[in-house]
Every structure is written in C-alpha cells, then in structure tokens.
Design an enzyme around this catalytic site. Structure first.
Site, PDB file in Angstrom:
ATOM      1  N   THR A   1      -3.574  -7.919  11.237  1.00 24.58           N
ATOM      2  CA  THR A   1      -4.408  -7.357  10.167  1.00 24.58           C
ATOM      3  C   THR A   1      -5.828  -7.875  10.309  1.00 24.58           C
ATOM      4  O   THR A   1      -6.044  -9.038  10.651  1.00 24.58           O
ATOM      5  CB  THR A   1      -3.844  -7.669   8.760  1.00 24.58           C
ATOM      6  OG1 THR A   1      -4.782  -7.198   7.777  1.00 24.58           O
ATOM      7  CG2 THR A   1      -3.578  -9.148   8.537  1.00 24.58           C
TER       8      THR A   1
ATOM      9  N   ASN B   1      -3.138 -12.428  16.258  1.00 31.15           N
ATOM     10  CA  ASN B   1      -3.995 -11.256  16.437  1.00 31.15           C
ATOM     11  C   ASN B   1      -4.660 -11.385  17.807  1.00 31.15           C
ATOM     12  O   ASN B   1      -5.017 -12.487  18.198  1.00 31.15           O
ATOM     13  CB  ASN B   1      -5.075 -11.246  15.322  1.00 31.15           C
ATOM     14  CG  ASN B   1      -5.732  -9.889  15.144  1.00 31.15           C
ATOM     15  OD1 ASN B   1      -6.239  -9.303  16.101  1.00 31.15           O
ATOM     16  ND2 ASN B   1      -5.736  -9.392  13.921  1.00 31.15           N
TER      17      ASN B   1
ATOM     18  N   CYS C   1       1.471  14.921 -13.227  1.00 31.80           N
ATOM     19  CA  CYS C   1       2.540  14.424 -14.118  1.00 31.80           C
ATOM     20  C   CYS C   1       3.327  13.263 -13.505  1.00 31.80           C
ATOM     21  O   CYS C   1       4.183  12.689 -14.177  1.00 31.80           O
ATOM     22  CB  CYS C   1       3.483  15.552 -14.512  1.00 31.80           C
ATOM     23  SG  CYS C   1       4.581  16.100 -13.197  1.00 31.80           S
TER      24      CYS C   1
ATOM     25  N   HIS D   1       0.815  -1.224   0.000  1.00 35.28           N
ATOM     26  CA  HIS D   1       0.000   0.000   0.000  1.00 35.28           C
ATOM     27  C   HIS D   1       0.849   1.274   0.000  1.00 35.28           C
ATOM     28  O   HIS D   1       0.372   2.332   0.412  1.00 35.28           O
ATOM     29  CB  HIS D   1      -0.974  -0.016   1.198  1.00 35.28           C
ATOM     30  CG  HIS D   1      -2.047  -1.059   1.064  1.00 35.28           C
ATOM     31  ND1 HIS D   1      -2.823  -1.491   2.126  1.00 35.28           N
ATOM     32  CD2 HIS D   1      -2.481  -1.764  -0.033  1.00 35.28           C
ATOM     33  CE1 HIS D   1      -3.684  -2.412   1.691  1.00 35.28           C
ATOM     34  NE2 HIS D   1      -3.487  -2.599   0.404  1.00 35.28           N
TER      35      HIS D   1
HETATM   36  C1  BJW Z   1      -3.102  -6.294  16.677  1.00 32.93           C
HETATM   37  C2  BJW Z   1      -2.510  -5.547  17.686  1.00 32.93           C
HETATM   38  C3  BJW Z   1      -1.285  -6.002  18.200  1.00 32.93           C
HETATM   39  C4  BJW Z   1      -4.351  -4.569  17.095  1.00 32.93           C
HETATM   40  N1  BJW Z   1      -0.740  -7.116  17.720  1.00 32.93           N
HETATM   41  N2  BJW Z   1      -2.555  -7.384  16.226  1.00 32.93           N
HETATM   42  C5  BJW Z   1     -16.035  -5.507  -2.169  1.00 32.93           C
HETATM   43  C6  BJW Z   1     -15.489  -6.755  -1.859  1.00 32.93           C
HETATM   44  C7  BJW Z   1     -14.131  -6.962  -1.919  1.00 32.93           C
HETATM   45  C8  BJW Z   1     -13.281  -5.965  -2.310  1.00 32.93           C
HETATM   46  C9  BJW Z   1     -13.805  -4.742  -2.611  1.00 32.93           C
HETATM   47  C10 BJW Z   1     -15.157  -4.518  -2.544  1.00 32.93           C
HETATM   48  N3  BJW Z   1     -15.373  -3.213  -2.882  1.00 32.93           N
HETATM   49  C11 BJW Z   1     -14.202  -2.630  -3.155  1.00 32.93           C
HETATM   50  C12 BJW Z   1     -13.227  -3.555  -3.007  1.00 32.93           C
HETATM   51  C13 BJW Z   1     -11.805  -3.355  -3.191  1.00 32.93           C
HETATM   52  C14 BJW Z   1     -11.164  -2.614  -2.032  1.00 32.93           C
HETATM   53  C15 BJW Z   1     -11.493  -3.351  -0.726  1.00 32.93           C
HETATM   54  O1  BJW Z   1     -10.812  -4.281  -0.329  1.00 32.93           O
HETATM   55  N4  BJW Z   1     -12.528  -2.926  -0.038  1.00 32.93           N
HETATM   56  C16 BJW Z   1     -13.024  -3.622   1.161  1.00 32.93           C
HETATM   57  C17 BJW Z   1     -12.702  -2.790   2.402  1.00 32.93           C
HETATM   58  C18 BJW Z   1     -14.471  -3.871   0.988  1.00 32.93           C
HETATM   59  N5  BJW Z   1      -9.745  -2.643  -2.309  1.00 32.93           N
HETATM   60  C19 BJW Z   1      -9.179  -1.714  -3.067  1.00 32.93           C
HETATM   61  O2  BJW Z   1      -9.776  -0.763  -3.515  1.00 32.93           O
HETATM   62  C20 BJW Z   1      -7.715  -1.950  -3.361  1.00 32.93           C
HETATM   63  N6  BJW Z   1      -7.452  -1.843  -4.746  1.00 32.93           N
HETATM   64  C21 BJW Z   1      -8.044  -2.653  -5.645  1.00 32.93           C
HETATM   65  O3  BJW Z   1      -8.842  -3.521  -5.309  1.00 32.93           O
HETATM   66  O4  BJW Z   1      -7.620  -2.436  -6.924  1.00 32.93           O
HETATM   67  C22 BJW Z   1      -8.359  -3.065  -7.957  1.00 32.93           C
HETATM   68  C23 BJW Z   1      -9.421  -2.095  -8.403  1.00 32.93           C
HETATM   69  C24 BJW Z   1      -9.053  -0.970  -9.074  1.00 32.93           C
HETATM   70  C25 BJW Z   1     -10.030  -0.099  -9.516  1.00 32.93           C
HETATM   71  C26 BJW Z   1     -11.360  -0.364  -9.233  1.00 32.93           C
HETATM   72  C27 BJW Z   1     -11.713  -1.499  -8.516  1.00 32.93           C
HETATM   73  C28 BJW Z   1     -10.738  -2.381  -8.091  1.00 32.93           C
HETATM   74  C29 BJW Z   1      -6.861  -0.878  -2.686  1.00 32.93           C
HETATM   75  C30 BJW Z   1      -6.955  -0.965  -1.210  1.00 32.93           C
HETATM   76  C31 BJW Z   1      -6.143   0.166  -0.595  1.00 32.93           C
HETATM   77  C32 BJW Z   1      -6.245   0.179   0.920  1.00 32.93           C
HETATM   78  N7  BJW Z   1      -5.611   1.359   1.385  1.00 32.93           N
HETATM   79  C33 BJW Z   1      -5.512   1.593   2.818  1.00 32.93           C
HETATM   80  C34 BJW Z   1      -4.950   3.019   3.009  1.00 32.93           C
HETATM   81  C35 BJW Z   1      -3.461   3.026   2.663  1.00 32.93           C
HETATM   82  C36 BJW Z   1      -2.854   4.368   2.869  1.00 32.93           C
HETATM   83  C37 BJW Z   1      -2.912   4.810   4.308  1.00 32.93           C
HETATM   84  O5  BJW Z   1      -2.407   4.129   5.205  1.00 32.93           O
HETATM   85  O6  BJW Z   1      -3.458   5.869   4.521  1.00 32.93           O
HETATM   86  O7  BJW Z   1      -4.643   0.621   3.419  1.00 32.93           O
HETATM   87  S1  BJW Z   1      -7.042   1.297   3.650  1.00 32.93           S
HETATM   88  C38 BJW Z   1      -6.318   0.650   5.128  1.00 32.93           C
HETATM   89  O8  BJW Z   1      -6.737  -0.729   5.313  1.00 32.93           O
HETATM   90  C39 BJW Z   1      -4.812   0.622   4.853  1.00 32.93           C
HETATM   91  C40 BJW Z   1      -4.419  -0.717   5.436  1.00 32.93           C
HETATM   92  O9  BJW Z   1      -3.205  -1.160   4.871  1.00 32.93           O
HETATM   93  C41 BJW Z   1      -5.600  -1.592   5.099  1.00 32.93           C
HETATM   94  C42 BJW Z   1      -5.727  -2.824   5.940  1.00 32.93           C
HETATM   95  O10 BJW Z   1      -5.930  -2.518   7.280  1.00 32.93           O
HETATM   96  P1  BJW Z   1      -5.168  -3.374   8.392  1.00 32.93           P
HETATM   97  O11 BJW Z   1      -3.725  -3.216   8.249  1.00 32.93           O
HETATM   98  O12 BJW Z   1      -5.694  -4.750   8.380  1.00 32.93           O
HETATM   99  O13 BJW Z   1      -5.600  -2.584   9.739  1.00 32.93           O
HETATM  100  P2  BJW Z   1      -6.927  -2.701  10.613  1.00 32.93           P
HETATM  101  O14 BJW Z   1      -6.998  -1.501  11.464  1.00 32.93           O
HETATM  102  O15 BJW Z   1      -8.105  -3.013   9.773  1.00 32.93           O
HETATM  103  O16 BJW Z   1      -6.676  -3.980  11.537  1.00 32.93           O
HETATM  104  C43 BJW Z   1      -5.712  -4.001  12.587  1.00 32.93           C
HETATM  105  C44 BJW Z   1      -5.689  -5.373  13.200  1.00 32.93           C
HETATM  106  O17 BJW Z   1      -4.634  -5.435  14.145  1.00 32.93           O
HETATM  107  C45 BJW Z   1      -6.977  -5.744  13.942  1.00 32.93           C
HETATM  108  O18 BJW Z   1      -7.375  -7.041  13.530  1.00 32.93           O
HETATM  109  C46 BJW Z   1      -6.551  -5.776  15.415  1.00 32.93           C
HETATM  110  O19 BJW Z   1      -7.251  -6.745  16.184  1.00 32.93           O
HETATM  111  C47 BJW Z   1      -5.077  -6.109  15.309  1.00 32.93           C
HETATM  112  N8  BJW Z   1      -4.207  -5.642  16.397  1.00 32.93           N
HETATM  113  N9  BJW Z   1      -3.253  -4.458  18.019  1.00 32.93           N
HETATM  114  C48 BJW Z   1      -1.347  -7.800  16.790  1.00 32.93           C
HETATM  115  N10 BJW Z   1      -0.584  -5.318  19.244  1.00 32.93           N
HETATM  116 ZN    ZN Z   2       3.567  17.616 -11.901  1.00 27.92          ZN
END
Ligand code: BJW
Ligand code: ZN
Length: 261
Positions: A191, A216, A132, A121
């Site tokens: 995650t 987790n 650009c 990401h």
């Molecule tokens: C602990 C702890 C400790 C706490 N020890 N554990 C419908 C169905 C399926 C997919 C889709 C859909 N509609 C749309 C989509 C696609 C979409 C998607 O997945 N959406 C779903 C949410 C529904 N995905 C996309 O759009 C992706 N691109 C894509 O699909 O391209 C193809 C496409 C192109 C054009 C059109 C259509 C499709 C891109 C996804 C980009 C995600 N970006 C973000 C932001 C990044 C920048 C930023 O940081 O600002 O990425 S969103 C956010 O979520 C971030 C993270 O990397 C990502 C995942 O979150 P993560 O890391 O799992 O964090 P949390 O907070 O959710 O969980 C933390 C966990 O830790 C918890 O479980 C806790 O219990 C645990 N924890 N303390 C161990 N000490």
């Molecule tokens: Zn530019």
C-alpha cells in the site's frame, strides 16, 4: 527491485506473537494481475481519482463510472489469489490470531482462504441503490453493460465500495481498529499509505505496542515510520516469512547468516 533480508527481530516477534494484523493494499493483488491505483502501472496514471471514485463523478456521469467498475470486475473475475495471499492464509497455522485488514475490494483474501477479513473500502461484488439503499445482485462474476436500476424504486445502482469523501463502514472500521490495537505485530503490505483513515492502521497498532513491518518494492510514508522495511514483492517476501517461521518453530535455535537485528 527486490533486495531484502528478513530481520531476526521481525521473525522472533512473529514467532512469539499471539495476534498479528496484516494490512493490505493494491500491491498485494498486483502479482495476481489486478492493476494498482498509483504509480506508472497504476489505474490512475490514466484516470484521475476525482473523475471516477467520488459520488459527484458518479452522479455526473454514471455510465462512465459504471464502465470503469465493469472493466475492473471483468479483470477480477479472471484472476486468482497469488503466493502472497496464500502465505497470509498459512500464517493462521503459525499464529493464534491473524486478522486481515484490507483496502482491496477484490475479495482475493477470502478466496485464498483467510478467515478473518475486514474490508475497509467495500467489495466490488456487491452493489446497492443510491436512492433507497436496497442491495442489488448482478450475479457472481457477471457484469452489466449499462447502469442497472433499482427493482424497488428505479434509482441508480452503484458498487458497494467507499469513494472519496465517504465514511468507511463502521463495523469494518471498528473491527480493524480492535485488531490493530490488540496486535503484537502489524505487517503492512503493498500500500502507498496515502489514503486515510485506512493508512492510520499501522500507527494505531504501533501506538498500542506492536512491531510494524512494511513490505513494498518502493519506500513510502509507511516505510519511513515502520520499525522494519522489507523492500520486496508480496508474492516473494510473505512466502519466505512463512518458511522461516516454520523453520524457527521446528528448530528455534537456528538463525541464518544473512539476518541481522
Ligand atoms: C507492491 C507490489 C507488489 C506494487 N508487492 N507491493 C487531506 C489529508 C488527509 C486526508 C484527506 C485529505 N483530503 C481528503 C482526505 C480524506 C480522503 C483521503 O485520504 N485523501 C487523500 C488521498 C488525500 N479519504 C477519504 O475520503 C476516505 N473517507 C473519509 O475520510 O471519510 C471521512 C470523511 C467523510 C466526509 C468528508 C470528509 C471526510 C475514503 C477513502 C476511500 C478510498 N477509496 C479508494 C477507491 C475504493 C473503490 C475502488 O477500488 O474503486 O480506495 S481510492 C484507492 O486508494 C482505493 C484504495 O483502497 C486506496 C489505497 O490505495 P492502495 O491500496 O495503497 O494502492 P496504491 O496504488 O496507492 O499503492 C500500491 C502500492 O503497492 C504501491 O506502494 C506499490 O509500490 C506497491 N506494490 N506491486 C508489494 N507485487
Ligand atoms: Zn432503490
């Protein structure tokens, strides 16, 4: 919150592994002081993702989205890798090939010393022009209060991260899929496993024959399909795993009473 035993099956598979993929999310950095996205303490308990992490949101209100990233850059600049990140580095001494596939943009795996890191990401330390594509450097650890403008074309500068509806960087994704497909063990750590395609990495590894262990404090979609669920914090479970692997390597016939299959 944490109550775990390290299953013997996982320890044995790790001890014999040639290749391990460690798939991480925001929970990996939580004990460093970086907020997670979802859940009571998550960033998005206050902000809706669609208001901030999309191109539409940025074009609608660049200053708001830029300020959100400035706030997060300021947090990340003051934190340090935690015991979990360091344990992932320590795995490199115990297993021939260790690849980190991370959804995190905070650079903490590299700062800890992991040598193979695939960032699905993006990385908050980089920026580029939306018009650009020219990279824009605001300096390591530095922030800019207003949205910077591109020196080449005057376009808006955005963080080099992947927002909803955007493709993941091809090279990072391809490398992550290769690492998962060749892994003997996949450890998913901290995650929620709800954001795709990243969340399919453990399934890709499992389909290719890997054992999948999820770490987790809370169960979720990945723990439901994992071969092993270790309910605990990254900063506790991963160092324990490393210690047990080191013991196993020194004295391969020793097992501890709390472990089961
Ligand atoms: C602990 C702890 C400790 C706490 N020890 N554990 C419908 C169905 C399926 C997919 C889709 C859909 N509609 C749309 C989509 C696609 C979409 C998607 O997945 N959406 C779903 C949410 C529904 N995905 C996309 O759009 C992706 N691109 C894509 O699909 O391209 C193809 C496409 C192109 C054009 C059109 C259509 C499709 C891109 C996804 C980009 C995600 N970006 C973000 C932001 C990044 C920048 C930023 O940081 O600002 O990425 S969103 C956010 O979520 C971030 C993270 O990397 C990502 C995942 O979150 P993560 O890391 O799992 O964090 P949390 O907070 O959710 O969980 C933390 C966990 O830790 C918890 O479980 C806790 O219990 C645990 N924890 N303390 C161990 N000490
Ligand atoms: Zn530019």
């Amino acid at each position: 919150m944490s109550s775990y035993a390290l299953p013997r099956l996982l320890l044995e598979r790790l001890a014999a592994a040639d290749s391990v993929v460690v798939f991480t999310g925001a929970g990996m950095s939580a004990e460093s002081g970086v907020p997670t996205f979802r859940g009571a303490e998550g960033i998005w308990s206050r902000f809706k993702p669609e208001e901030l992490a999309t191109m539409d949101a940025f074009l609608r209100n660049p200053q708001l989205v830029w300020e959100w990233y400035t706030h997060r850059r300021a947090i990340i600049a003051t934190v340090q890798p935690n015991a979990g990140h360091r344990a992932v580095v320590a795995l490199e001494k115990l297993i021939p090939r260790v690849a980190v596939v991370t959804q995190n943009i905070d650079n903490l795996h590299r700062r800890a010393g992991s040598t193979v890191v695939h960032e699905l990401h993006g990385n908050i330390e980089r920026n580029y022009c939306v018009t650009c594509g020219t990279p824009h450097d605001i300096g390591p650890g530095k922030t800019s209060a207003g949205v910077p403008r591109c020196a080449s074309c005057g376009g808006l500068v955005r963080p080099d991260v992947v927002w909803f509806g955007e493709m993941l960087p091809d090279d990072e994704w391809d490398a992550a899929v290769r690492a998962a497909s060749g892994a003997d063990v996949c450890l998913s750590v901290g995650t929620s496993g709800v954001v795709y395609p990243a969340a399919s990495i453990p399934a890709i590894a499992r389909k290719a024959g890997a054992l999948h262990a999820d770490v987790n404090p809370e169960p979720g979609p990945l723990s439901e399909t994992a071969d092993v669920f270790i309910k605990g914090l990254a900063g506790a479970v991963l160092p324990d795993l490393v210690t047990r692997l080191e013991e196993l390597r020194a004295r391969p016939n020793i097992t501890s009473p709390e472990e089961g299959h």
